[in-house]
Every structure is written in structure tokens, then in C-alpha cells.
Scaffold this motif. Structure first.
Motif, PDB file in Angstrom:
ATOM      1  N   ALA A  49       0.835  -1.206   0.000  1.00  0.00           N
ATOM      2  CA  ALA A  49       0.000   0.000   0.000  1.00  0.00           C
ATOM      3  C   ALA A  49       0.870   1.256   0.000  1.00  0.00           C
ATOM      4  O   ALA A  49       0.577   2.225  -0.716  1.00  0.00           O
ATOM      5  CB  ALA A  49      -0.928  -0.002   1.213  1.00  0.00           C
ATOM      6  N   GLY A  50       1.941   1.240   0.776  1.00  0.00           N
ATOM      7  CA  GLY A  50       2.863   2.384   0.799  1.00  0.00           C
ATOM      8  C   GLY A  50       3.552   2.574  -0.539  1.00  0.00           C
ATOM      9  O   GLY A  50       3.725   3.701  -1.016  1.00  0.00           O
ATOM     10  N   VAL A  64      13.249   5.757   3.167  1.00  0.00           N
ATOM     11  CA  VAL A  64      12.277   5.194   4.099  1.00  0.00           C
ATOM     12  C   VAL A  64      12.758   5.495   5.502  1.00  0.00           C
ATOM     13  O   VAL A  64      13.881   5.149   5.863  1.00  0.00           O
ATOM     14  CB  VAL A  64      12.119   3.670   3.903  1.00  0.00           C
ATOM     15  CG1 VAL A  64      11.165   3.087   4.927  1.00  0.00           C
ATOM     16  CG2 VAL A  64      11.647   3.358   2.493  1.00  0.00           C
ATOM     17  N   PHE A  65      11.920   6.136   6.285  1.00  0.00           N
ATOM     18  CA  PHE A  65      12.239   6.438   7.673  1.00  0.00           C
ATOM     19  C   PHE A  65      11.411   5.525   8.555  1.00  0.00           C
ATOM     20  O   PHE A  65      10.202   5.423   8.369  1.00  0.00           O
ATOM     21  CB  PHE A  65      11.929   7.911   7.999  1.00  0.00           C
ATOM     22  CG  PHE A  65      12.761   8.869   7.207  1.00  0.00           C
ATOM     23  CD1 PHE A  65      14.004   9.255   7.652  1.00  0.00           C
ATOM     24  CD2 PHE A  65      12.301   9.356   5.997  1.00  0.00           C
ATOM     25  CE1 PHE A  65      14.778  10.128   6.914  1.00  0.00           C
ATOM     26  CE2 PHE A  65      13.058  10.229   5.249  1.00  0.00           C
ATOM     27  CZ  PHE A  65      14.310  10.624   5.708  1.00  0.00           C
ATOM     28  N   GLU A 112       9.766  -4.199  11.150  1.00  0.00           N
ATOM     29  CA  GLU A 112       9.544  -4.980   9.932  1.00  0.00           C
ATOM     30  C   GLU A 112       9.407  -4.105   8.692  1.00  0.00           C
ATOM     31  O   GLU A 112       9.909  -4.434   7.630  1.00  0.00           O
ATOM     32  CB  GLU A 112       8.290  -5.834  10.088  1.00  0.00           C
ATOM     33  CG  GLU A 112       8.440  -6.944  11.108  1.00  0.00           C
ATOM     34  CD  GLU A 112       7.163  -7.715  11.276  1.00  0.00           C
ATOM     35  OE1 GLU A 112       6.859  -8.540  10.408  1.00  0.00           O
ATOM     36  OE2 GLU A 112       6.475  -7.473  12.284  1.00  0.00           O
ATOM     37  N   GLN A 113       8.702  -2.983   8.797  1.00  0.00           N
ATOM     38  CA  GLN A 113       8.487  -2.122   7.647  1.00  0.00           C
ATOM     39  C   GLN A 113       9.777  -1.518   7.118  1.00  0.00           C
ATOM     40  O   GLN A 113       9.895  -1.262   5.935  1.00  0.00           O
ATOM     41  CB  GLN A 113       7.470  -1.036   7.967  1.00  0.00           C
ATOM     42  CG  GLN A 113       6.060  -1.553   8.062  1.00  0.00           C
ATOM     43  CD  GLN A 113       5.642  -2.308   6.805  1.00  0.00           C
ATOM     44  OE1 GLN A 113       5.754  -1.798   5.695  1.00  0.00           O
ATOM     45  NE2 GLN A 113       5.184  -3.530   6.971  1.00  0.00           N
ATOM     46  N   ALA A 114      10.756  -1.312   7.984  1.00  0.00           N
ATOM     47  CA  ALA A 114      12.034  -0.761   7.524  1.00  0.00           C
ATOM     48  C   ALA A 114      12.721  -1.714   6.556  1.00  0.00           C
ATOM     49  O   ALA A 114      13.457  -1.284   5.671  1.00  0.00           O
ATOM     50  CB  ALA A 114      12.945  -0.471   8.714  1.00  0.00           C
ATOM     51  N   GLY A 115      12.457  -3.000   6.691  1.00  0.00           N
ATOM     52  CA  GLY A 115      13.054  -3.974   5.777  1.00  0.00           C
ATOM     53  C   GLY A 115      12.198  -4.284   4.573  1.00  0.00           C
ATOM     54  O   GLY A 115      12.708  -4.494   3.470  1.00  0.00           O
ATOM     55  N   VAL A 116      10.881  -4.297   4.743  1.00  0.00           N
ATOM     56  CA  VAL A 116       9.976  -4.693   3.670  1.00  0.00           C
ATOM     57  C   VAL A 116       9.622  -3.538   2.734  1.00  0.00           C
ATOM     58  O   VAL A 116       9.590  -3.701   1.525  1.00  0.00           O
ATOM     59  CB  VAL A 116       8.683  -5.314   4.263  1.00  0.00           C
ATOM     60  CG1 VAL A 116       7.721  -5.722   3.182  1.00  0.00           C
ATOM     61  CG2 VAL A 116       9.022  -6.498   5.148  1.00  0.00           C
ATOM     62  N   SER A 117       9.384  -2.356   3.279  1.00  0.00           N
ATOM     63  CA  SER A 117       8.933  -1.219   2.476  1.00  0.00           C
ATOM     64  C   SER A 117       9.897  -0.831   1.349  1.00  0.00           C
ATOM     65  O   SER A 117       9.440  -0.585   0.227  1.00  0.00           O
ATOM     66  CB  SER A 117       8.648  -0.017   3.359  1.00  0.00           C
ATOM     67  OG  SER A 117       7.497  -0.264   4.133  1.00  0.00           O
ATOM     68  N   PRO A 118      11.209  -0.776   1.582  1.00  0.00           N
ATOM     69  CA  PRO A 118      12.091  -0.408   0.470  1.00  0.00           C
ATOM     70  C   PRO A 118      12.048  -1.408  -0.688  1.00  0.00           C
ATOM     71  O   PRO A 118      12.122  -1.014  -1.850  1.00  0.00           O
ATOM     72  CB  PRO A 118      13.484  -0.389   1.110  1.00  0.00           C
ATOM     73  CG  PRO A 118      13.234  -0.152   2.552  1.00  0.00           C
ATOM     74  CD  PRO A 118      11.934  -0.850   2.841  1.00  0.00           C
ATOM     75  N   ARG A 119      11.885  -2.685  -0.397  1.00  0.00           N
ATOM     76  CA  ARG A 119      11.817  -3.686  -1.474  1.00  0.00           C
ATOM     77  C   ARG A 119      10.576  -3.465  -2.336  1.00  0.00           C
ATOM     78  O   ARG A 119      10.629  -3.532  -3.571  1.00  0.00           O
ATOM     79  CB  ARG A 119      11.816  -5.091  -0.886  1.00  0.00           C
ATOM     80  CG  ARG A 119      13.169  -5.506  -0.357  1.00  0.00           C
ATOM     81  CD  ARG A 119      13.240  -7.001  -0.123  1.00  0.00           C
ATOM     82  NE  ARG A 119      12.294  -7.440   0.882  1.00  0.00           N
ATOM     83  CZ  ARG A 119      12.576  -7.638   2.154  1.00  0.00           C
ATOM     84  NH1 ARG A 119      13.788  -7.402   2.601  1.00  0.00           N
ATOM     85  NH2 ARG A 119      11.648  -8.055   2.985  1.00  0.00           N
TER      86      ARG A 119
END
Length: 107
Positions: free
Chosen positions: A71-72, A89-90, A94-101
């Protein structure tokens, strides 16, 4: 009904589809100290015609993390300038690892 802090339960249905889902999502923020994921989710797929359970998915936190990251990424892609080449990504967890991918795939 009493609500447990940090927990969510919600049905989702797209009009006309044969099934709907019910997702239970939890967030236990002390879990990483015990080597466990912060988020857990359970998704039940239910027949919209008969009410029969068609599938039960224990996501062990993965679907919750992936959906949030997707979604992001979709929002970032929709709002980014066409020539954008850098993604920042700030955050942490878990989101720090998944969101950039996911964000990188939206380019």
C-alpha cells in the motif's frame, strides 16, 4: 464487546465476488525480545453464497507486513515525480526492511 488494545478484526468483500475475507491482526510490540514477529494475522476466506470456510491462512506476520508495504509503495508510486530515482524510508521494525523492497518494485 471488549476490545483488546492493538488488535483488529475486519471483514472485506468486493461486490459480486464469490468469497469474502475476515482478517484478524494483532500487534504485540514486546515479541521481538522473545524472537517472535510483532504482528500476526489470520485470514479466513468464506463463501459469500454458503458461508462455508474455504481457506484459513496463518500469515505469521507476513501478509500484514507485505500488505502495508505494498500500500505504501502504491501511494509512493502514484505521488512520485516521474523522474524520481531515490527512495528514502524512515522507520524501524519490519516495515524498515519490507517497504524499500516494495517501493523499488514500483518504479
Amino acid at each position: 464487546m471488549q476490545t483488546w488494545p492493538g488488535q483488529r478484526c475486519g471483514p472485506e468483500w468486493i461486490t459480486g465476488t464469490p468469497d469474502f475475507t475476515v482478517k484478524i491482526a494483532t500487534g504485540f510490540y514486546r515479541n521481538p525480545a522473545a524472537g517472535l514477529p510483532t504482528n500476526h494475522g489470520l485470514v479466513c476466506v468464506v463463501s459469500a453464497r454458503t458461508g462455508q470456510i474455504r481457506a484459513i491462512l496463518d500469515d505469521q506476520g507476513l501478509l500484514t507486513a507485505w500488505r502495508t508495504a505494498a500500500a505504501g509503495a502504491l501511494a509512493t508510486h502514484a505521488m512520485a515525480r516521474p523522474a524520481a530515482a531515490t527512495l528514502a524510508v524512515f522507520g524501524a521494525g519490519e516495515q524498515a526492511g519490507v517497504s524499500p523492497r516494495y517501493g523499488a518494485k514500483g518504479q
